[in-house]
Write a protein that holds these residues in place. Structure first.
Motif, PDB file in Angstrom:
ATOM      1  N   ARG A 128      -4.768   2.877  -7.971  1.00  0.00           N
ATOM      2  CA  ARG A 128      -4.577   3.712  -6.787  1.00  0.00           C
ATOM      3  C   ARG A 128      -3.220   3.391  -6.167  1.00  0.00           C
ATOM      4  O   ARG A 128      -2.643   2.328  -6.431  1.00  0.00           O
ATOM      5  N   TRP A 129      -2.727   4.325  -5.381  1.00  0.00           N
ATOM      6  CA  TRP A 129      -1.416   4.176  -4.744  1.00  0.00           C
ATOM      7  C   TRP A 129      -1.521   4.655  -3.308  1.00  0.00           C
ATOM      8  O   TRP A 129      -2.302   5.554  -2.982  1.00  0.00           O
ATOM      9  N   TRP A 130      -0.714   4.005  -2.431  1.00  0.00           N
ATOM     10  CA  TRP A 130      -0.595   4.460  -1.050  1.00  0.00           C
ATOM     11  C   TRP A 130       0.812   4.139  -0.560  1.00  0.00           C
ATOM     12  O   TRP A 130       1.492   3.263  -1.118  1.00  0.00           O
ATOM     13  N   PRO A 131       1.284   4.839   0.457  1.00  0.00           N
ATOM     14  CA  PRO A 131       2.620   4.546   0.990  1.00  0.00           C
ATOM     15  C   PRO A 131       2.722   3.088   1.437  1.00  0.00           C
ATOM     16  O   PRO A 131       1.850   2.594   2.163  1.00  0.00           O
ATOM     17  N   GLY A 132       3.761   2.401   0.980  1.00  0.00           N
ATOM     18  CA  GLY A 132       3.957   1.009   1.340  1.00  0.00           C
ATOM     19  C   GLY A 132       3.402   0.027   0.343  1.00  0.00           C
ATOM     20  O   GLY A 132       3.609  -1.185   0.484  1.00  0.00           O
ATOM     21  N   LEU A 133       2.710   0.519  -0.691  1.00  0.00           N
ATOM     22  CA  LEU A 133       2.126  -0.386  -1.683  1.00  0.00           C
ATOM     23  C   LEU A 133       3.197  -1.254  -2.336  1.00  0.00           C
ATOM     24  O   LEU A 133       3.022  -2.474  -2.483  1.00  0.00           O
ATOM     25  N   ALA A 312       2.122  11.320 -15.387  1.00  0.00           N
ATOM     26  CA  ALA A 312       3.188  10.687 -14.610  1.00  0.00           C
ATOM     27  C   ALA A 312       3.841  11.681 -13.656  1.00  0.00           C
ATOM     28  O   ALA A 312       4.191  11.338 -12.511  1.00  0.00           O
ATOM     29  N   ARG A 313       4.025  12.918 -14.096  1.00  0.00           N
ATOM     30  CA  ARG A 313       4.623  13.940 -13.243  1.00  0.00           C
ATOM     31  C   ARG A 313       3.731  14.253 -12.048  1.00  0.00           C
ATOM     32  O   ARG A 313       4.217  14.386 -10.906  1.00  0.00           O
ATOM     33  N   ALA A 314       2.438  14.380 -12.299  1.00  0.00           N
ATOM     34  CA  ALA A 314       1.505  14.666 -11.204  1.00  0.00           C
ATOM     35  C   ALA A 314       1.481  13.497 -10.207  1.00  0.00           C
ATOM     36  O   ALA A 314       1.489  13.712  -8.988  1.00  0.00           O
ATOM     37  N   GLU A 315       1.473  12.272 -10.717  1.00  0.00           N
ATOM     38  CA  GLU A 315       1.481  11.110  -9.826  1.00  0.00           C
ATOM     39  C   GLU A 315       2.760  11.032  -9.012  1.00  0.00           C
ATOM     40  O   GLU A 315       2.730  10.724  -7.810  1.00  0.00           O
ATOM     41  N   SER A 316       3.907  11.310  -9.643  1.00  0.00           N
ATOM     42  CA  SER A 316       5.179  11.210  -8.926  1.00  0.00           C
ATOM     43  C   SER A 316       5.243  12.206  -7.782  1.00  0.00           C
ATOM     44  O   SER A 316       5.846  11.935  -6.727  1.00  0.00           O
ATOM     45  N   MET A 317       4.607  13.362  -7.953  1.00  0.00           N
ATOM     46  CA  MET A 317       4.581  14.345  -6.877  1.00  0.00           C
ATOM     47  C   MET A 317       3.730  13.863  -5.714  1.00  0.00           C
ATOM     48  O   MET A 317       4.085  14.039  -4.542  1.00  0.00           O
ATOM     49  N   LEU A 318       2.598  13.233  -6.026  1.00  0.00           N
ATOM     50  CA  LEU A 318       1.751  12.694  -4.960  1.00  0.00           C
ATOM     51  C   LEU A 318       2.470  11.589  -4.194  1.00  0.00           C
ATOM     52  O   LEU A 318       2.338  11.469  -2.973  1.00  0.00           O
ATOM     53  N   VAL A 319       3.260  10.788  -4.928  1.00  0.00           N
ATOM     54  CA  VAL A 319       4.054   9.750  -4.272  1.00  0.00           C
ATOM     55  C   VAL A 319       5.062  10.384  -3.319  1.00  0.00           C
ATOM     56  O   VAL A 319       5.204   9.974  -2.162  1.00  0.00           O
ATOM     57  N   ASP A 320       5.782  11.411  -3.789  1.00  0.00           N
ATOM     58  CA  ASP A 320       6.783  12.068  -2.938  1.00  0.00           C
ATOM     59  C   ASP A 320       6.127  12.754  -1.739  1.00  0.00           C
ATOM     60  O   ASP A 320       6.741  12.834  -0.664  1.00  0.00           O
ATOM     61  N   LEU A 321       4.921  13.243  -1.913  1.00  0.00           N
ATOM     62  CA  LEU A 321       4.202  13.886  -0.812  1.00  0.00           C
ATOM     63  C   LEU A 321       3.588  12.852   0.135  1.00  0.00           C
ATOM     64  O   LEU A 321       3.039  13.214   1.179  1.00  0.00           O
ATOM     65  N   GLY A 322       3.653  11.585  -0.261  1.00  0.00           N
ATOM     66  CA  GLY A 322       3.155  10.517   0.600  1.00  0.00           C
ATOM     67  C   GLY A 322       1.646  10.469   0.725  1.00  0.00           C
ATOM     68  O   GLY A 322       1.120   9.982   1.725  1.00  0.00           O
ATOM     69  N   LEU A 323       0.955  10.954  -0.307  1.00  0.00           N
ATOM     70  CA  LEU A 323      -0.509  11.003  -0.247  1.00  0.00           C
ATOM     71  C   LEU A 323      -1.125   9.824  -0.992  1.00  0.00           C
ATOM     72  O   LEU A 323      -0.786   9.564  -2.150  1.00  0.00           O
ATOM     73  N   ARG A 324      -2.006   9.132  -0.339  1.00  0.00           N
ATOM     74  CA  ARG A 324      -2.780   8.076  -0.977  1.00  0.00           C
ATOM     75  C   ARG A 324      -3.647   8.708  -2.060  1.00  0.00           C
ATOM     76  O   ARG A 324      -4.310   9.719  -1.823  1.00  0.00           O
ATOM     77  N   TYR A 325      -3.634   8.114  -3.264  1.00  0.00           N
ATOM     78  CA  TYR A 325      -4.397   8.713  -4.352  1.00  0.00           C
ATOM     79  C   TYR A 325      -4.944   7.639  -5.285  1.00  0.00           C
ATOM     80  O   TYR A 325      -4.524   6.469  -5.236  1.00  0.00           O
ATOM     81  N   ARG A 326      -5.861   8.068  -6.144  1.00  0.00           N
ATOM     82  CA  ARG A 326      -6.394   7.194  -7.181  1.00  0.00           C
ATOM     83  C   ARG A 326      -6.472   7.963  -8.485  1.00  0.00           C
ATOM     84  O   ARG A 326      -6.578   9.199  -8.489  1.00  0.00           O
ATOM     85  N   ALA A 402      -4.953  20.658   2.271  1.00  0.00           N
ATOM     86  CA  ALA A 402      -5.899  19.998   3.189  1.00  0.00           C
ATOM     87  C   ALA A 402      -5.510  18.542   3.424  1.00  0.00           C
ATOM     88  O   ALA A 402      -5.500  18.054   4.565  1.00  0.00           O
ATOM     89  N   ALA A 403      -5.165  17.833   2.348  1.00  0.00           N
ATOM     90  CA  ALA A 403      -4.809  16.415   2.477  1.00  0.00           C
ATOM     91  C   ALA A 403      -3.522  16.240   3.281  1.00  0.00           C
ATOM     92  O   ALA A 403      -3.413  15.306   4.097  1.00  0.00           O
ATOM     93  N   LEU A 404      -2.525  17.104   3.064  1.00  0.00           N
ATOM     94  CA  LEU A 404      -1.283  17.013   3.822  1.00  0.00           C
ATOM     95  C   LEU A 404      -1.520  17.245   5.311  1.00  0.00           C
ATOM     96  O   LEU A 404      -0.960  16.529   6.165  1.00  0.00           O
ATOM     97  N   ILE A 405      -2.320  18.243   5.634  1.00  0.00           N
ATOM     98  CA  ILE A 405      -2.581  18.571   7.036  1.00  0.00           C
ATOM     99  C   ILE A 405      -3.345  17.425   7.716  1.00  0.00           C
ATOM    100  O   ILE A 405      -3.036  17.057   8.856  1.00  0.00           O
ATOM    101  N   GLU A 406      -4.315  16.846   7.026  1.00  0.00           N
ATOM    102  CA  GLU A 406      -5.107  15.776   7.634  1.00  0.00           C
ATOM    103  C   GLU A 406      -4.319  14.474   7.731  1.00  0.00           C
ATOM    104  O   GLU A 406      -4.371  13.764   8.746  1.00  0.00           O
ATOM    105  N   ASN A 407      -3.576  14.126   6.670  1.00  0.00           N
ATOM    106  CA  ASN A 407      -2.789  12.886   6.703  1.00  0.00           C
ATOM    107  C   ASN A 407      -1.601  12.999   7.648  1.00  0.00           C
ATOM    108  O   ASN A 407      -1.165  11.993   8.222  1.00  0.00           O
TER     109      ASN A 407
END
Length: 434
Positions: A128-133, A312-326, A402-407
């Motif tokens: 899993r990844w989150w901003p600041g990890l 890897a491409r999908a994960e890198s986008m989630l990182v750039d969007l700053g969304l915590r993911y697993r 939804a995740a962007l709006i809530e986070n």
């Protein structure tokens, strides 16, 4: 579909592999028995056809010898056997269709390294990844001001209107407004720019033929989950994977051009027939949504690298969007019917306190290519081979939205979007009530 030769030559191995997916041995045996019946009837058809041919030759000889009585007698026998042959041919055709239908319903063989399990509870979390990890920051908790679901935030800020969407089309059809609609458009442009030109951008039709849906494995087994335009016998696509898989249906590709990579941003439609009793509020489950798909035709040797690239491409986008993911490695009991190995990406949405699936990255081996008859010619010579297919979402936008709006919700009720979207939002990243 799986290879009929594997069923014939290694039935025990096929049963063991499909048992990992919960498929009963009797289902496999039914296809094997149908195949035996088909081959038996086909052999009879060919034998009778050869006999008719031989009798026709004998009729000619008898007439040449001037023995009309013998010629008439042999002709009568030939007609009788011809009727038997026609009946045998019809039976063989019927048996062939039974085999084909059986193969269409059998799922793919799971990859050896796919984890065993009965359902989603047995999926394996890989990471899993989150901003600041990367800086050593602890995984963030759920902040008080983020504990508001996206449909309430969207309504308060004039971004989302589920009520009017339902008024227009029924429940689970969202209507985005203002900056909410622009955010949808921005996400698609952001993704397509990210993936091009490595992946050729394609804008395919969003309604397709039955054989196009069949090639991916969505038909016939999952017809209830799809929208069918019966008057024209066309299907609304549930994912751009469907038309992309059939772009080279029936073609022979040169090994040198592989892998062939495509990306497409499309509207997608799903009936969500099995969602009764599940949470369908807001954007958690919708019938219509936007998605950017990544797809590749590969050689067998290239397939796993292609899957890793899409993931890897999908994960890198989630990182750039700053969304915590697993990342989840799907167990055999939760794999899609056509998939041999799948990794799911789930983004955390604090407003609903849920992990939301936003991408599935799957390797199908030659299961789809056998249906679509997409082959390649090896550079070094040898027989034609079926390509492998790989695909994944990068990304599906309803739940990302939804995740962007809530986070991104701030303490004053506004929403702050990630910096990577600034070029696509006209530089305006703070969403507030009009």
């Amino acid at each position: 579909m799986i290879d009929i030769k594997a069923l014939r030559d290694e039935p025990a191995a096929v049963k063991a592999a499909l048992a990992r997916r919960g498929v009963a041995a009797s289902e496999v045996d039914a296809v094997i028995e149908a195949d035996l019946a088909h081959r038996s009837r086909l052999a009879l058809d060919e034998s009778l056809r050869a006999e008719v041919k031989e009798l026709s030759r004998q009729v000619g000889q008898a007439k040449k010898a001037g023995d009309e009585a013998l010629a008439s007698e042999i002709s009568a026998r030939s007609r009788q056997i011809g009727e038997e042959q026609a009946s045998a041919a019809a039976a063989a055709t019927e048996a062939a269709e039974t085999v084909r239908q059986g193969l269409l319903y059998l799922p793919n063989l799971p990859a050896d390294d796919a984890p065993d399990g009965a359902g989603e509870a047995d999926n394996v979390e890989v990471r899993r990844w989150w901003p600041g990890l990367d800086a050593g920051r602890a995984e963030p908790g759920r902040q008080d001001h983020q504990q508001v679901p996206h449909w309430e935030i969207g309504e308060a800020l004039g971004l989302l209107d589920m009520e009017r969407g339902a008024r227009l089309s029924g429940s689970m059809f969202p209507l985005y407004r203002g900056a909410g609609a622009r955010l949808q458009r921005a996400l698609t442009a952001f993704a397509l720019d990210r993936h091009s030109p490595t992946y050729e951008e394609v804008r395919p039709p969003t309604v397709v033929l039955t054989e196009t849906m069949t090639a991916t494995g969505h038909l016939p087994k999952f017809a209830d989950d799809a929208y069918h335009l019966e008057r024209d016998d066309l299907w609304a696509i549930p994912t751009a994977e469907v038309p992309l898989t059939s772009m080279h249906r029936g073609d022979i590709l040169e090994e040198a051009v592989l892998p062939l990579r495509f990306t497409a941003g499309t509207t997608c439609y799903r009936r969500e027939a099995g969602s009764a009793g599940r949470d369908t509020r807001g954007l958690l489950r919708v019938h219509e949504f936007e998605k950017v798909e990544l797809f590749a035709y590969t050689t067998p040797a290239q397939a796993q690298a292609a899957q890793a690239d899409i993931l890897a491409r999908a994960e890198s986008m989630l990182v750039d969007l700053g969304l915590r993911y697993r990342v989840l490695d799907l167990c055999t009991g939760d794999l899609g019917g056509s998939s041999a190995r799948t990794f799911d990406l789930e983004a955390y949405a604090p407003g609903v306190d849920q992990w939301l699936e936003v991408s599935s990255v799957s390797w199908f081996r030659d299961y789809q290519a056998r249906r679509a008859n997409v082959r390649f010619r090896p550079t070094g010579g040898g027989p034609l081979q079926l390509v492998h297919t790989v695909n994944g979402s990068a990304l599906a936008w309803a739940r990302i939205w939804a995740a962007l709006i809530e986070n991104g919700r701030q303490e004053d009720g506004t929403v702050m979007l990630p910096e990577c979207l600034a070029p696509y939002m006209g530089g305006e990243l703070l969403l507030k009530a009009p």
